[in-house]
Structures are given as C-alpha cells and as structure tokens.
Design a protein around this motif. Structure first.
Motif, mmCIF file in Angstrom:
data_model
loop_
_atom_site.group_PDB
_atom_site.id
_atom_site.type_symbol
_atom_site.label_atom_id
_atom_site.label_comp_id
_atom_site.label_asym_id
_atom_site.label_seq_id
_atom_site.Cartn_x
_atom_site.Cartn_y
_atom_site.Cartn_z
ATOM 1 N N VAL A 136 0.852 -1.194 0.000
ATOM 2 C CA VAL A 136 0.000 0.000 0.000
ATOM 3 C C VAL A 136 0.890 1.247 0.000
ATOM 4 C CG1 VAL A 136 -1.642 1.313 1.429
ATOM 5 C CG2 VAL A 136 -1.903 -1.164 1.155
ATOM 6 N N PRO A 137 0.552 2.280 -0.750
ATOM 7 C CA PRO A 137 1.345 3.513 -0.697
ATOM 8 C C PRO A 137 1.369 4.097 0.714
ATOM 9 C CG PRO A 137 -0.179 3.569 -2.557
ATOM 10 C CD PRO A 137 -0.555 2.390 -1.727
ATOM 11 N N LEU A 152 5.762 4.730 -3.076
ATOM 12 C CA LEU A 152 4.814 4.200 -4.051
ATOM 13 C C LEU A 152 5.225 2.790 -4.449
ATOM 14 C CD1 LEU A 152 4.568 7.381 -6.306
ATOM 15 C CD2 LEU A 152 3.128 6.760 -4.358
ATOM 16 N N SER A 156 1.435 0.743 -8.172
ATOM 17 C CA SER A 156 0.919 2.076 -8.508
ATOM 18 C C SER A 156 1.691 2.742 -9.641
ATOM 19 C CB SER A 156 0.960 2.974 -7.264
ATOM 20 O OG SER A 156 2.293 3.204 -6.854
ATOM 21 N N LEU A 172 -2.134 10.968 -7.547
ATOM 22 C CA LEU A 172 -2.222 9.516 -7.429
ATOM 23 C C LEU A 172 -2.656 9.114 -6.023
ATOM 24 C CD1 LEU A 172 0.401 7.058 -8.860
ATOM 25 C CD2 LEU A 172 -0.456 6.747 -6.555
ATOM 26 N N LEU A 173 -2.111 9.755 -5.016
ATOM 27 C CA LEU A 173 -2.449 9.433 -3.630
ATOM 28 C C LEU A 173 -3.900 9.753 -3.325
ATOM 29 C CD1 LEU A 173 0.788 10.871 -2.007
ATOM 30 C CD2 LEU A 173 0.219 8.444 -2.232
ATOM 31 N N ASP A 175 -6.406 9.375 -5.126
ATOM 32 C CA ASP A 175 -7.299 8.352 -5.658
ATOM 33 C C ASP A 175 -6.988 6.954 -5.125
ATOM 34 O OD1 ASP A 175 -8.506 10.336 -7.189
ATOM 35 O OD2 ASP A 175 -7.168 9.997 -8.891
ATOM 36 N N ALA A 176 -5.993 6.838 -4.235
ATOM 37 C CA ALA A 176 -5.604 5.515 -3.725
ATOM 38 C C ALA A 176 -6.729 4.915 -2.887
ATOM 39 C CB ALA A 176 -4.337 5.632 -2.895
ATOM 40 N N GLN A 177 -7.013 3.622 -3.093
ATOM 41 C CA GLN A 177 -8.059 2.945 -2.328
ATOM 42 C C GLN A 177 -7.611 2.663 -0.902
ATOM 43 O OE1 GLN A 177 -9.187 -0.500 -4.628
ATOM 44 N NE2 GLN A 177 -10.388 0.710 -6.071
ATOM 45 N N LEU A 179 -4.191 3.600 1.925
ATOM 46 C CA LEU A 179 -3.061 4.511 2.080
ATOM 47 C C LEU A 179 -2.613 4.518 3.532
ATOM 48 C CD1 LEU A 179 -1.435 6.682 0.475
ATOM 49 C CD2 LEU A 179 -3.152 8.338 1.189
#
Length: 202
Positions: A136-137, A152, A156, A172-173, A175-177, A179
């Motif tokens: 996960v980011p 990242l 991703s 990008l972050l 929209d991350a599902q 984090l």
C-alpha cells in the motif's frame, strides 16, 4: 549518466525530484544554502540517512549543468536522470526518475528538493509505516492532505506513468483505495516564492 555501483538488489529505490525551473522564486531553489550547503545536498543527505542501502536517482532538468557540478561533491553512488521535458510539469520528472530505478525495486520513495525541514528522521518514520504494509502507498500528511514524501509500490507505477502536466504523486495518492498516512508537519514548508524563503530563513 552516473551508474550505480554493483550492490545487492534493494526492494526500495529513491527518487529525488530536483528538475524545476523555480520560476516564481527567480533563482534555482536547488542551490539555496542552508548551513553553507546547497539544499540539493541536504535533500540527498536526508534520503541517504533514511535509506542508506537504497539506490538513489536524482532528477535534473533546469540548471542541469550547474547542478551536476554540485552533485560531484555528493558522496557515494547515485544516478542522474536528465528530464529534457521538465518544463511540461512534475509528471514528466516523476516518470524520468521512475525509468531509472533498478528493475529489482518493488517500491520507490519520492522526495522533493524544496522541503528543507524534511530530514532523515522524518523519512524514517515514513519508511517504517510503509514496511508495515508494503503493498500500500505510504505518504506524508500535512496541511490536512496526503502528499510527498511518499512511498509508491510497484502496483501504482502504471498510474504514475499515466500522469500528465503538473500532476504529481499527490493526484495519485488522492485516488488511492488504501493509504498509510504519516503525520509530517516538516513537509508543509516548501520554497516556491521569495516570501517562502524569507519566512524559512527567519
């Protein structure tokens, strides 16, 4: 291009973004001095202090000739990525850096040259959070939102390569599902204008 010396493959690579033209500041922010050293070298010290075994890519664009001379003073191995498209925006620099990381890397730590309060200690907090859930980011949280510095994972990178213009990792972050967030007030200070520099120095 400066190549990495032979070393054991690392799961993490580091990308330092230092390609911007500092238009609003009117002079290269990479060369602003803190304790008689350019910010570019301070940013490198922070990354190496947090992840000494990870390969480091420094992305240059504007002022690349002058900055290469500064990098000759940087100890250890690093790779320079020349972003010929730096004026197109941040996305091109992220992509240029990503193109230069070793194939063995499973994640990339992205940092900026103009966050002078982000040091090795702050980056270590971020890396600790990422290691707990490496798929996960992980991102710094400041000003009530997620941003860079960030780690990242490879999953991703396709989305990162699709960014355009001045969209960076923050897009990008957002929209991350999933984090991992790390409170990092140090990252709230960046140096975009003369007023920012005056406030930082005072």
């Amino acid at each position: 291009m400066v190549r990495f010396a032979a070393r054991r493959p690392s799961a993490l690579a580091c990308v330092l973004l230092a390609a911007g033209g500092s238009r609003r500041l009117g002079r290269p922010k990479q060369l602003l001095r803190r304790h008689a050293r350019p910010l570019l070298l301070h940013a490198i010290d922070a990354v190496r202090g947090a992840a000494p075994a990870a390969p480091l890519v420094v992305v240059l664009g504007a002022e690349r000739v002058r900055l290469r001379l500064v990098l000759r003073r940087a100890a250890g191995d690093l790779r320079i990525a020349d972003n010929q498209r730096w004026a197109e925006g941040l996305a091109s620099s992220l992509q240029a850096g990503l193109a230069c990381v070793p194939r063995s890397a499973r994640a990339v730590l992205v940092t900026l040259v103009d966050q002078p309060h982000v040091d090795a200690r702050a980056l270590r907090r971020l890396l600790t959070a990422w290691k707990k859930n490496p798929r996960v980011p992980a991102a710094a949280r400041y000003d009530k939102r997620a941003g860079v510095p960030a780690v990242l994972p490879r999953s991703s990178w396709r989305a990162l390569r699709a960014l355009r213009g001045d969209s960076g990792a923050r897009a990008l972050l957002r929209d991350a599902q999933a984090l991992s967030l790390v409170e990092m007030p140090e990252a709230a200070t960046d140096l975009d204008t003369p007023e920012d520099v005056n406030a930082w120095r005072s």
